[in-house]
Design a protein around this motif. Sequence first.
Motif, PDB file in Angstrom:
ATOM      1  N   ASP A  70      90.738  16.201  95.429  1.00  0.00           N
ATOM      2  CA  ASP A  70      91.361  15.237  94.509  1.00  0.00           C
ATOM      3  C   ASP A  70      90.864  13.829  94.811  1.00  0.00           C
ATOM      4  O   ASP A  70      90.556  13.050  93.888  1.00  0.00           O
ATOM      5  N   GLN A  71      90.785  13.509  96.118  1.00  0.00           N
ATOM      6  CA  GLN A  71      90.318  12.175  96.488  1.00  0.00           C
ATOM      7  C   GLN A  71      88.838  12.006  96.128  1.00  0.00           C
ATOM      8  O   GLN A  71      88.411  10.929  95.670  1.00  0.00           O
ATOM      9  N   VAL A  72      88.057  13.097  96.330  1.00  0.00           N
ATOM     10  CA  VAL A  72      86.640  13.044  95.962  1.00  0.00           C
ATOM     11  C   VAL A  72      86.517  12.830  94.454  1.00  0.00           C
ATOM     12  O   VAL A  72      85.703  12.024  93.976  1.00  0.00           O
ATOM     13  N   ASP A  73      87.339  13.526  93.672  1.00  0.00           N
ATOM     14  CA  ASP A  73      87.316  13.372  92.217  1.00  0.00           C
ATOM     15  C   ASP A  73      87.697  11.939  91.845  1.00  0.00           C
ATOM     16  O   ASP A  73      87.062  11.323  90.962  1.00  0.00           O
ATOM     17  N   LEU A  74      88.726  11.408  92.514  1.00  0.00           N
ATOM     18  CA  LEU A  74      89.159  10.038  92.227  1.00  0.00           C
ATOM     19  C   LEU A  74      88.038   9.049  92.581  1.00  0.00           C
ATOM     20  O   LEU A  74      87.740   8.116  91.810  1.00  0.00           O
ATOM     21  N   LEU A  75      87.462   9.257  93.752  1.00  0.00           N
ATOM     22  CA  LEU A  75      86.388   8.370  94.173  1.00  0.00           C
ATOM     23  C   LEU A  75      85.184   8.487  93.218  1.00  0.00           C
ATOM     24  O   LEU A  75      84.546   7.490  92.870  1.00  0.00           O
ATOM     25  N   SER A  76      84.901   9.712  92.841  1.00  0.00           N
ATOM     26  CA  SER A  76      83.793   9.922  91.898  1.00  0.00           C
ATOM     27  C   SER A  76      84.092   9.212  90.583  1.00  0.00           C
ATOM     28  O   SER A  76      83.206   8.578  89.985  1.00  0.00           O
ATOM     29  N   GLN A  77      85.309   9.283  90.126  1.00  0.00           N
ATOM     30  CA  GLN A  77      85.726   8.630  88.885  1.00  0.00           C
ATOM     31  C   GLN A  77      85.591   7.117  89.027  1.00  0.00           C
ATOM     32  O   GLN A  77      85.114   6.425  88.107  1.00  0.00           O
ATOM     33  N   GLU A  78      86.000   6.580  90.156  1.00  0.00           N
ATOM     34  CA  GLU A  78      85.930   5.140  90.373  1.00  0.00           C
ATOM     35  C   GLU A  78      84.476   4.689  90.447  1.00  0.00           C
ATOM     36  O   GLU A  78      84.106   3.647  89.879  1.00  0.00           O
ATOM     37  N   ILE A  79      83.675   5.477  91.172  1.00  0.00           N
ATOM     38  CA  ILE A  79      82.269   5.120  91.290  1.00  0.00           C
ATOM     39  C   ILE A  79      81.620   5.168  89.901  1.00  0.00           C
ATOM     40  O   ILE A  79      80.849   4.285  89.500  1.00  0.00           O
ATOM     41  N   LYS A  80      81.940   6.184  89.167  1.00  0.00           N
ATOM     42  CA  LYS A  80      81.396   6.369  87.842  1.00  0.00           C
ATOM     43  C   LYS A  80      81.831   5.211  86.960  1.00  0.00           C
ATOM     44  O   LYS A  80      81.032   4.630  86.196  1.00  0.00           O
ATOM     45  N   SER A  81      83.110   4.861  87.025  1.00  0.00           N
ATOM     46  CA  SER A  81      83.619   3.783  86.200  1.00  0.00           C
ATOM     47  C   SER A  81      83.006   2.456  86.633  1.00  0.00           C
ATOM     48  O   SER A  81      82.662   1.597  85.803  1.00  0.00           O
TER      49      SER A  81
END
Length: 159
Positions: free
Chosen positions: A140-151
């Motif tokens: 979940d944290q990886v997904d969140l971080l990936s989302q933030e990095i992507k954004s």
Amino acid sequence: MPYSLITLSTTEPAGGLFDLNATLPLMAIQILILMVVLNSVFYKPVTNILDERNEYIKQSLTTAAENLKRANELTDRYGQIELAEARKSAQNIINQTKKKTQEEVTNSIKDVQTQIDIMILDASNELNAQKERALKNLEDQVDLLSQEIKSKLLTRQAI
């Protein structure tokens, strides 16, 4: 005519307590004959009876001593046999107690081992559950971080 005291004392012959006349040797002979007769008729049979009685008592004492000795030997043997039986009985009781104690210890060890196995299994399950929660949390944290990095990358490209 009546006799008076005075006339009686005058008619007695003069002398003392013992008269030394023919009656003294006759009395001595009678006493000797009486002694011989008493010895042969009374004392010898009584002496024989007493001797036989003493011999019987000696034999009885000897027999009693032998019987006592045999009784003591039998008592000693019986005591030794009884002691040996008591030792065997005590050894049997000790062996049975050891066996029961060993069985109880073995059963206790098995019970404790079973409880330890259950505790290890529970701990392993708990660790696996925590691992999966940690992995899910990490994902979940990886997904969140990936989302933030992507954004952030998208916002930088948009600028």
